[in-house]
Structure formats: structure tokens, C-alpha cells
Scaffold this motif. Structure first.
Motif, PDB file in Angstrom:
ATOM      1  N   ASN A 295       7.025 -24.035 -65.796  1.00  0.00           N
ATOM      2  CA  ASN A 295       6.875 -23.908 -64.562  1.00  0.00           C
ATOM      3  C   ASN A 295       4.897 -24.164 -64.756  1.00  0.00           C
ATOM      4  O   ASN A 295       4.941 -23.468 -65.939  1.00  0.00           O
ATOM      5  CB  ASN A 295       6.995 -22.382 -64.038  1.00  0.00           C
ATOM      6  CG  ASN A 295       7.995 -22.036 -63.587  1.00  0.00           C
ATOM      7  OD1 ASN A 295       8.545 -22.802 -63.143  1.00  0.00           O
ATOM      8  ND2 ASN A 295       8.288 -21.010 -63.366  1.00  0.00           N
ATOM      9  N   VAL A 296       4.269 -24.674 -64.350  1.00  0.00           N
ATOM     10  CA  VAL A 296       2.814 -24.353 -64.249  1.00  0.00           C
ATOM     11  C   VAL A 296       1.849 -23.883 -63.749  1.00  0.00           C
ATOM     12  O   VAL A 296       1.375 -23.855 -62.316  1.00  0.00           O
ATOM     13  CB  VAL A 296       2.502 -25.914 -64.431  1.00  0.00           C
ATOM     14  CG1 VAL A 296       1.472 -26.054 -64.227  1.00  0.00           C
ATOM     15  CG2 VAL A 296       3.147 -27.555 -64.566  1.00  0.00           C
ATOM     16  N   VAL A 297       1.445 -22.406 -64.422  1.00  0.00           N
ATOM     17  CA  VAL A 297       0.474 -21.444 -64.308  1.00  0.00           C
ATOM     18  C   VAL A 297      -0.731 -21.954 -64.153  1.00  0.00           C
ATOM     19  O   VAL A 297      -1.476 -21.728 -65.152  1.00  0.00           O
ATOM     20  CB  VAL A 297       1.212 -20.143 -64.534  1.00  0.00           C
ATOM     21  CG1 VAL A 297       0.808 -18.884 -64.015  1.00  0.00           C
ATOM     22  CG2 VAL A 297       2.732 -19.983 -64.478  1.00  0.00           C
ATOM     23  N   CYS A 366       3.392 -23.162 -68.350  1.00  0.00           N
ATOM     24  CA  CYS A 366       2.569 -24.418 -69.109  1.00  0.00           C
ATOM     25  C   CYS A 366       1.000 -23.546 -68.415  1.00  0.00           C
ATOM     26  O   CYS A 366       1.208 -23.376 -67.297  1.00  0.00           O
ATOM     27  CB  CYS A 366       2.586 -25.962 -68.444  1.00  0.00           C
ATOM     28  SG  CYS A 366       1.123 -26.780 -68.977  1.00  0.00           S
ATOM     29  N   LEU A 367       0.568 -22.903 -68.960  1.00  0.00           N
ATOM     30  CA  LEU A 367      -0.741 -22.082 -68.033  1.00  0.00           C
ATOM     31  C   LEU A 367      -1.916 -23.197 -68.971  1.00  0.00           C
ATOM     32  O   LEU A 367      -2.040 -23.363 -69.894  1.00  0.00           O
ATOM     33  CB  LEU A 367      -0.751 -20.793 -69.306  1.00  0.00           C
ATOM     34  CG  LEU A 367       0.474 -19.616 -69.458  1.00  0.00           C
ATOM     35  CD1 LEU A 367       0.086 -18.569 -70.749  1.00  0.00           C
ATOM     36  CD2 LEU A 367       0.418 -19.087 -68.176  1.00  0.00           C
ATOM     37  N   VAL A 368      -2.510 -22.958 -67.249  1.00  0.00           N
ATOM     38  CA  VAL A 368      -3.732 -23.844 -66.775  1.00  0.00           C
ATOM     39  C   VAL A 368      -5.125 -23.115 -67.012  1.00  0.00           C
ATOM     40  O   VAL A 368      -5.001 -23.162 -66.661  1.00  0.00           O
ATOM     41  CB  VAL A 368      -3.015 -25.114 -66.455  1.00  0.00           C
ATOM     42  CG1 VAL A 368      -4.617 -26.226 -66.288  1.00  0.00           C
ATOM     43  CG2 VAL A 368      -1.966 -26.111 -66.690  1.00  0.00           C
ATOM     44  N   TYR A 369      -5.934 -23.625 -67.779  1.00  0.00           N
ATOM     45  CA  TYR A 369      -7.181 -23.148 -66.886  1.00  0.00           C
ATOM     46  C   TYR A 369      -8.154 -24.503 -67.145  1.00  0.00           C
ATOM     47  O   TYR A 369      -8.198 -25.764 -67.692  1.00  0.00           O
ATOM     48  CB  TYR A 369      -7.726 -22.170 -68.215  1.00  0.00           C
ATOM     49  CG  TYR A 369      -8.085 -22.370 -69.581  1.00  0.00           C
ATOM     50  CD1 TYR A 369      -9.633 -22.752 -70.018  1.00  0.00           C
ATOM     51  CD2 TYR A 369      -7.365 -22.760 -70.539  1.00  0.00           C
ATOM     52  CE1 TYR A 369      -9.866 -22.650 -71.054  1.00  0.00           C
ATOM     53  CE2 TYR A 369      -7.897 -22.984 -71.601  1.00  0.00           C
ATOM     54  CZ  TYR A 369      -9.101 -23.546 -71.792  1.00  0.00           C
ATOM     55  OH  TYR A 369      -9.409 -23.685 -73.451  1.00  0.00           O
ATOM     56  N   ASP A 370      -8.973 -24.516 -65.818  1.00  0.00           N
ATOM     57  CA  ASP A 370     -10.508 -25.607 -66.653  1.00  0.00           C
ATOM     58  C   ASP A 370     -11.356 -25.128 -67.436  1.00  0.00           C
ATOM     59  O   ASP A 370     -12.703 -23.922 -67.186  1.00  0.00           O
ATOM     60  CB  ASP A 370     -11.423 -25.434 -65.404  1.00  0.00           C
ATOM     61  CG  ASP A 370     -11.752 -26.301 -64.986  1.00  0.00           C
ATOM     62  OD1 ASP A 370     -12.098 -26.613 -66.029  1.00  0.00           O
ATOM     63  OD2 ASP A 370     -12.371 -26.340 -63.813  1.00  0.00           O
ATOM     64  N   VAL A 371     -11.667 -25.759 -68.739  1.00  0.00           N
ATOM     65  CA  VAL A 371     -12.574 -25.615 -69.388  1.00  0.00           C
ATOM     66  C   VAL A 371     -14.119 -25.439 -68.694  1.00  0.00           C
ATOM     67  O   VAL A 371     -14.645 -25.559 -69.492  1.00  0.00           O
ATOM     68  CB  VAL A 371     -12.548 -26.588 -70.419  1.00  0.00           C
ATOM     69  CG1 VAL A 371     -10.891 -26.660 -71.317  1.00  0.00           C
ATOM     70  CG2 VAL A 371     -12.826 -27.958 -70.058  1.00  0.00           C
ATOM     71  N   VAL A 398      -3.137 -24.504 -71.493  1.00  0.00           N
ATOM     72  CA  VAL A 398      -3.252 -26.265 -71.646  1.00  0.00           C
ATOM     73  C   VAL A 398      -4.993 -25.869 -71.157  1.00  0.00           C
ATOM     74  O   VAL A 398      -5.222 -24.927 -70.166  1.00  0.00           O
ATOM     75  CB  VAL A 398      -3.026 -27.447 -70.824  1.00  0.00           C
ATOM     76  CG1 VAL A 398      -3.240 -28.882 -70.996  1.00  0.00           C
ATOM     77  CG2 VAL A 398      -1.199 -26.778 -71.342  1.00  0.00           C
ATOM     78  N   ALA A 399      -6.305 -26.779 -71.842  1.00  0.00           N
ATOM     79  CA  ALA A 399      -7.501 -26.910 -71.537  1.00  0.00           C
ATOM     80  C   ALA A 399      -7.439 -27.941 -71.085  1.00  0.00           C
ATOM     81  O   ALA A 399      -7.930 -29.521 -70.982  1.00  0.00           O
ATOM     82  CB  ALA A 399      -8.405 -26.675 -72.956  1.00  0.00           C
ATOM     83  N   ALA A 400      -7.079 -27.860 -69.684  1.00  0.00           N
ATOM     84  CA  ALA A 400      -7.633 -28.489 -69.111  1.00  0.00           C
ATOM     85  C   ALA A 400      -8.982 -29.574 -68.276  1.00  0.00           C
ATOM     86  O   ALA A 400     -10.188 -28.503 -68.462  1.00  0.00           O
ATOM     87  CB  ALA A 400      -6.694 -28.555 -67.344  1.00  0.00           C
ATOM     88  N   LYS A 401      -9.108 -30.606 -67.838  1.00  0.00           N
ATOM     89  CA  LYS A 401     -10.738 -31.456 -67.815  1.00  0.00           C
ATOM     90  C   LYS A 401     -11.192 -31.171 -69.109  1.00  0.00           C
ATOM     91  O   LYS A 401     -12.816 -30.726 -69.345  1.00  0.00           O
ATOM     92  CB  LYS A 401     -11.237 -30.293 -66.950  1.00  0.00           C
ATOM     93  CG  LYS A 401     -10.670 -30.481 -65.527  1.00  0.00           C
ATOM     94  CD  LYS A 401     -10.848 -29.612 -64.133  1.00  0.00           C
ATOM     95  CE  LYS A 401     -10.567 -29.652 -62.769  1.00  0.00           C
ATOM     96  NZ  LYS A 401     -10.837 -28.611 -61.906  1.00  0.00           N
ATOM     97  N   SER A 402     -10.926 -31.632 -70.035  1.00  0.00           N
ATOM     98  CA  SER A 402     -11.566 -31.361 -71.336  1.00  0.00           C
ATOM     99  C   SER A 402     -12.303 -32.834 -71.830  1.00  0.00           C
ATOM    100  O   SER A 402     -12.872 -32.731 -72.257  1.00  0.00           O
ATOM    101  CB  SER A 402     -10.531 -32.169 -72.427  1.00  0.00           C
ATOM    102  OG  SER A 402      -9.655 -33.063 -72.335  1.00  0.00           O
ATOM    103  N   ASP A 403     -12.531 -33.754 -70.591  1.00  0.00           N
ATOM    104  CA  ASP A 403     -13.864 -34.732 -70.389  1.00  0.00           C
ATOM    105  C   ASP A 403     -14.667 -34.256 -70.165  1.00  0.00           C
ATOM    106  O   ASP A 403     -15.845 -34.967 -70.526  1.00  0.00           O
ATOM    107  CB  ASP A 403     -13.092 -35.710 -69.504  1.00  0.00           C
ATOM    108  CG  ASP A 403     -12.971 -34.995 -68.378  1.00  0.00           C
ATOM    109  OD1 ASP A 403     -11.936 -34.602 -68.040  1.00  0.00           O
ATOM    110  OD2 ASP A 403     -13.226 -35.869 -67.312  1.00  0.00           O
ATOM    111  N   LEU A 404     -14.815 -32.835 -69.447  1.00  0.00           N
ATOM    112  CA  LEU A 404     -16.308 -32.527 -68.904  1.00  0.00           C
ATOM    113  C   LEU A 404     -16.696 -31.279 -70.501  1.00  0.00           C
ATOM    114  O   LEU A 404     -16.411 -31.136 -71.010  1.00  0.00           O
ATOM    115  CB  LEU A 404     -15.516 -31.449 -67.732  1.00  0.00           C
ATOM    116  CG  LEU A 404     -15.406 -31.855 -66.048  1.00  0.00           C
ATOM    117  CD1 LEU A 404     -14.377 -30.755 -65.061  1.00  0.00           C
ATOM    118  CD2 LEU A 404     -16.362 -33.220 -66.138  1.00  0.00           C
ATOM    119  N   HIS A 405     -17.697 -30.646 -69.622  1.00  0.00           N
ATOM    120  CA  HIS A 405     -19.012 -29.997 -70.575  1.00  0.00           C
ATOM    121  C   HIS A 405     -17.738 -28.683 -70.504  1.00  0.00           C
ATOM    122  O   HIS A 405     -17.471 -28.113 -69.742  1.00  0.00           O
ATOM    123  CB  HIS A 405     -19.626 -29.618 -70.148  1.00  0.00           C
ATOM    124  CG  HIS A 405     -20.743 -28.642 -70.617  1.00  0.00           C
ATOM    125  ND1 HIS A 405     -20.979 -28.769 -72.240  1.00  0.00           N
ATOM    126  CD2 HIS A 405     -21.227 -27.544 -70.550  1.00  0.00           C
ATOM    127  CE1 HIS A 405     -21.673 -27.582 -72.856  1.00  0.00           C
ATOM    128  NE2 HIS A 405     -21.682 -27.108 -72.253  1.00  0.00           N
TER     129      HIS A 405
END
Length: 580
Positions: A295-297, A366-371, A398-405
Motif C-alpha cells: 500500500n502506497v501512502v 510504502c510511505l511517500v513524501y515530497d522532498v 521513500v523521499a520522492a522527487k529527489s531530483d528537486l531541491h
């Protein structure tokens, strides 16, 4: 005949008239035979006497039967397919001469009834029309009932939904025979042999269904090629997903494809495997499952859909081509763990303040947050504390969008400290904004955590389940460090009274031997106390007696040997357990 014919012409539902006599026992057995035949093999659902043609429902049913029997999908039934059809319907194969006689009858009455020495659909329908006109309704009804039809020419619930008992905490998966059957279905309809089903090929495959079972969202749930066509792997993945989420629908679909007929099984239930209770897997610390649900949260806009599509190998550029109305909340694909092929099923759950019970049932979270969003991690932390902190379900941040600042999260502690506090792996950086397909490292890790939920070790590499990781975690454990520190503190206390007693007491011929042993012990002490944050220079220029040296070196060797033996024994135990 003069009396009967007008009545039969007036009432077309009358199928048979028999002249009989109870007194003379004339045609009594024939009377009951035709009465039974009228009930078991009625003409009405099959044939229209006025038009002298089969009814549309009968044509539709026989057309489906023809398509199922045409196993090479060449539009004709060759001798092998006709023999197989004859055997599964009537339990007796046809002799070669009988096959030729059947085809010759069709050739005489229908120009396009036989093609390439095989019976076409028109020829197949003509044969059954001939059977009905000659009063052999039982032949057609035997075929229809063998393929699951009732008196109304509808597939029976007993055929489509065979009984299947599924205990709580158990899942359903396709077994090896089912995958072989689905592989043959895929190969049958992949006419251009490009390992993908075009929209026309997929439509042809589902002609045996009363409706189109797959919508456009399926193309965003499984793997597709560059044209957006479902690949072979995607085809099997979608069937695996249907089996896991809705087993009754899977049974229905397999019934439409004729699984029980073509495989000569009792029902479609033989295609499924019911896994054992998850509690037993946790007790035995091993699982026999092949499908794991994750489950992706995460809060809205954190990148959950990007994680799902990355499992299918799609980068950000390909994801932007997906239409909003065709968005899928599921994604499934194969992942290799220790050389074993497993299915990882990702489910994008709601982003509400609280999760319902169904949204917390899974194998891994899977705990997803936006960096790049400072308020993103707070949602993951709150959901974790509410639903998963006290559960046995493993979680991965999971630290998503890791290509951003990366910005500082507006939470009491950082994500890394949060994971360390709750004994979780550190946050995994992830981005789908790549030129090639996104990395699948986090999916391998999620699948591994789902397979081994009992292993709560600190991760030293990508897998955290290999012997190297286990040994490293053991060597770096707080318990072993504490024992080591206490052991060498005791050795230090024993050696301290003898620091100033050397010099004149030693003979000249023993000095070289003692100095050599002192240097040897000092080297061991230096290497150990550098690890335990003690100052090794406290032992420089220190002298001891030979007896104390022997005693201290013995304990050093004994403790070191015991440590090595424990590590090797633990590693061997894990290796044997893995093979088992």
C-alpha cells in the motif's frame, strides 16, 4: 396423419407426435423416450421451424464453442482439433474415415464449409443445423451442456463460479498450470508474434466473453510496449492482479476462456492456489507466496502515481502521456529477489486523514513524501503512528522527487531521525525524472521486506537479507560492543598493578622475548581500543610480567575466537535456513 398434421402446423411448439396404445402396449417405450427427449433436449431454444434456421442465441453459443476449440486460431478445426472436440464432448474419438465423411457432407452442401481440409465456422454451424433438422437434438445439447450452457443457452453459475473456500488471512494466486494455459491463450492470439497484443488482437481474444472485461486503465496498470500494447508480461500480471483482488471474477473469466474444457479439469478452481495463513508464515519465518501487496501512502501530489508507474518502467515523460480518466490506482509487475520471480502489487490508497481497515491490510507499506514540500512528511508520520507503529507490517519511507531541491520538513524531527527512532530503514531517495527507466531498487527492497517481515535488522546494503548484512549487523550490534568493552576493561584492570614492576626483575636473556610479546599485545590493544573510542597511547611503554602476558593474551585469544565462532555459526545457520 390427416388429424395430426394440421395440429402440428398450428402449434409449432409440438415437437413429436406418437401413436400409442396402452391396451396393446404399442409404442409405450417410444412415448416415454420422446417425452424425456422433449424435456432434456428441447428444440425451441435451438431452432426456428418457420425460418428453418438456428436461433441467434444458439448461433452465438456455438460460435463461442468453435472459437474455444480452434486452438491455433486459424479459423478452422483441423483433424486434431475435431478429434479433441469429439473426445471431450462424447468421450470417443472419430475414426479417420468418419472425419472425412463429415467433411464431405459439408462440402456437398456448403461451398465454404471446409477450408484447408479444416472445418470452418459456417461448416460447424451447418452440421448442427443438420443434426437438429434430422431430430438429433441431443447431439447439439450434449455439446452445449459440456461447455457450461443451461436450457436458456446461458452459462450456468455452477460453471462460472465453482465453489472455492478461502480462509481468513489467505490470498489466492494462479498456479503453474494456469500460467501455462494463459501463455497458450496469449500465443494463440498474438498473430504477428511481437510479444504484445494489439487492440485488434485483444478484441479477438475477448470475443468469447459476453462483454469487454478490460478497460483502458489496464494499460496503465501493467507493462506495455512503446505503442501502448499489453506485453506478455503485462498480460500475465493483469491476470495475477485479478486473481489476487477478485477471485470470483477470475474464475468467471477463466470459464469464458474454457479453461476446464481445454485442460480437462473439473472446474476453474483447479487453476488457483490458496496460500496459507499469514500468521503461519510469520511463525515459520518463511513464505510460499508469490504475490505481495504494498500500500502506497502519502498526501496528494507527493508523487505516489510516479512510484506506481515507475514499477512499470515508465519515466516522467511517459507518465505525462497518461490521460486523467485512464488513471489506475494499481500497478503490478515482476521483481526478482534472490533470483526468484515475485509479483509486487502497488496500491495507491486514499490521501484522507484516516485509513479504513481495508487500506491497512497489506504485506508492506510504502510511505511517500515530497522532498520539495515541507508539509509532506508530517502526513506520513501521522499515518504511521496511527496505523502501523504497533503492527507487524514493515514500512519503508521513500523521499520522492529527489531530483528537486530538498527543503526542511515541518516536523519535530527529520525523516532520517524518525526512521532511526522507529527502527526503520533510512529514507530512500527516488525520482522518475530520468532519461531511461527509473531505478527499481526500492521495489526490490519493498518485495524483500514483504517476504521477510520478521527480519527487523539495520540495513547495511541494498538487500539487508544476505549473510554479509546479517554478520555486519551482528558485529555492529550494541550488545556485542558492550560485551567487548567490558571484556577489555577487565583485562585493563588486571594489567594495571604490574605496570611499574618490570625492569631489574627480568633477566637479560628474557628481555627480547618479553618485549616481543609486549609489542604483540600492544598491537592487539591498539586495534581494539581504536574501535571502542579508548586512547591506545595509555599502553605505550607499558611493561608486564611473562605470566600476566600469557594470561591476558589467552583471554584475548579466547574472546576473539568465541566472537568469530559465534559469527560463523550464525551465518551458517542463516544459510541453511535459506536453503530449507
Amino acid at each position: 396423419m390427416e388429424t395430426i398434421l394440421p395440429i402440428m402446423n398450428q402449434y409449432t411448439e409440438i415437437e413429436t407426435c406418437v401413436e400409442c396404445s396402452a391396451k396393446n402396449l404399442k409404442n409405450i417405450s417410444e412415448l416415454f423416450y420422446y417425452a424425456q427427449k422433449a424435456v432434456l433436449h428441447p428444440t425451441g431454444p435451438l431452432y426456428c421451424p418457420e425460418e428453418k434456421e438456428m436461433k441467434p442465441a444458439c448461433i452465438k453459443a456455438l460460435t463461442r464453442i468453435f472459437r474455444i476449440s480452434d486452438q491455433d486460431n486459424d479459423g478452422t478445426l483441423n483433424d486434431a482439433e475435431l478429434n479433441f472436440f469429439q473426445r471431450i464432448c462424447f468421450n470417443t474419438p472419430l475414426a479417420p474415415q468418419a472425419l472425412e465423411d463429415v467433411k464431405n457432407v459439408v462440402r456437398k452442401n456448403l461451398s465454404d464449409g471446409v477450408a484447408d481440409n479444416g472445418l470452418t465456422l459456417k461448416g460447424f454451424l451447418f452440421l448442427h443445423t443438420l443434426f437438429i433438422q434430422r431430430g438429433r437434438h441431443e447431439t447439439t445439447w450434449t455439446v452445449l451442456r459440456r461447455f457450461g450452457y443451461d436450457d436458456d443457452l446461458e452459462l450456468t453459475p455452477e460453471y462460472l463460479f465453482p465453489p472455492l473456500k478461502i480462509p481468513p488471512d489467505c490470498t489466492t494466486e494462479l498456479n503453474h498450470h494456469a500460467y501455462l494455459f494463459l501463455q497458450s491463450i496469449f500465443d494463440k492470439h498474438d498473430l504477428d508474434r511481437d510479444c504484445a497484443l494489439s487492440p485488434e488482437e485483444l478484441k479477438d481474444l475477448f470475443k468469447v466473453f459476453p462483454y469487454m472485461p478490460w478497460g483502458p486503465d489496464v494499460n496503465n496498470t501493467v507493462c506495455t510496449n512503446e505503442r501502448g500494447w499489453i506485453t506478455y508480461q503485462g498480460f500475465l500480471s493483469q491476470w495475477t492482479l485479478t486473481t489476487y483482488l477478485d477471485v470470483q471474477r477470475c474464475l468467471e473469466y477463466l470459464g469464458y476462456l474454457g479453461y476446464s474444457i481445454l485442460t480437462e479439469q473439473e472446474s476453474q478452481a483447479s487453476a488457483l492456489t490458496v496460500t496459507r495463513d499469514k500468521k503461519i508464515d510469520l511463525q515459520k519465518k518463511q513464505t510460499q507466496r508469490n504475490v505481495f501487496r504494498c500500500n502506497v501512502v502519502g498526501m496528494k501530489g507527493c508523487g505516489k502515481n510516479g512510484v506506481l508507474q515507475a514499477l512499470l518502467g515508465r519515466n516522467l515523460m511517459r507518465q505525462r502521456q497518461i490521460r486523467a480518466e485512464h488513471k489506475s490506482y494499481y500497478a503490478i509487475n515482476t521483481v526478482y529477489v534472490y533470483g526468484q520471480e515475485k509479483y509486487l502489487l502497488l496500491h495507491d490508497v486514499s490521501d484522507s486523514e484516516f485509513l479504513c481497515d481495508d487500506e491497512t491490510i497489506c504485506d508492506v507499506v510504502c510511505l511517500v513524501y515530497d522532498v520539495n514540500n515541507p508539509k509532506s512528511f508530517e502526513y506520513c508520520a501521522r499515518i504511521f503512528k496511527q496505523h502501523f507503529m504497533d503492527s507487524r507490517t514493515p514500512c519503508l519511507v521513500v523521499a520522492a522527487k529527489s531530483d528537486l531541491h530538498e527543503v526542511k520538513q515541518e516536523y519535530s524531527i527529520s525523516p532520517a531521525d524518525f526512521c532511526k527512532k522507529h527502527k526503520m530503514p533510512p529514507p530512500q531517495a527516488f525520482t522518475c525524472n530520468t532519461v531511461e527507466a527509473p531505478s527499481k531498487d526500492i521495489f526490490v527492497k519493498l518485495t524483500t521486506m514483504a517476504m521477510y517481515p520478521h527480519a527487523r535488522l539495520r540495513c547495511m546494503c541494498a538487500c539487508n537479507r544476505c549473510t554479509f548484512c546479517i554478520c555486519q549487523n551482528f558485529l555492529n550490534s550494541d550488545l556485542l560492543q558492550s560485551v567487548k568493552n567490558k571484556l577489555f576493561t577487565a583485562v585493563l584492570n588486571r594489567l594495571r598493578p604490574h605496570v611499574d614492576e618490570l625492569g631489574a626483575m627480568l633477566l637479560a636473556d628474557e628481555e627480547s622475548s618479553i618485549i616481543h610479546q609486549v609489542h604483540a599485545v600492544s598491537f592487539v590493544e591498539d586495534s581494539i581500543f581504536m574501535e571502542s573510542s579508548l586512547d591506545p597511547h595509555l599502553f605505550e611503554d607499558r611493561h608486564m610480567t611473562q605470566a600476566d602476558l600469557k594470561s591476558s593474551s589467552f583471554w584475548l585469544r579466547a574472546s576473539f575466537g568465541a566472537t568469530v565462532f559465534a559469527v560463523l555459526g550464525f551465518a551458517m545457520y542463516k544459510a541453511l535456513l535459506k536453503q530449507r
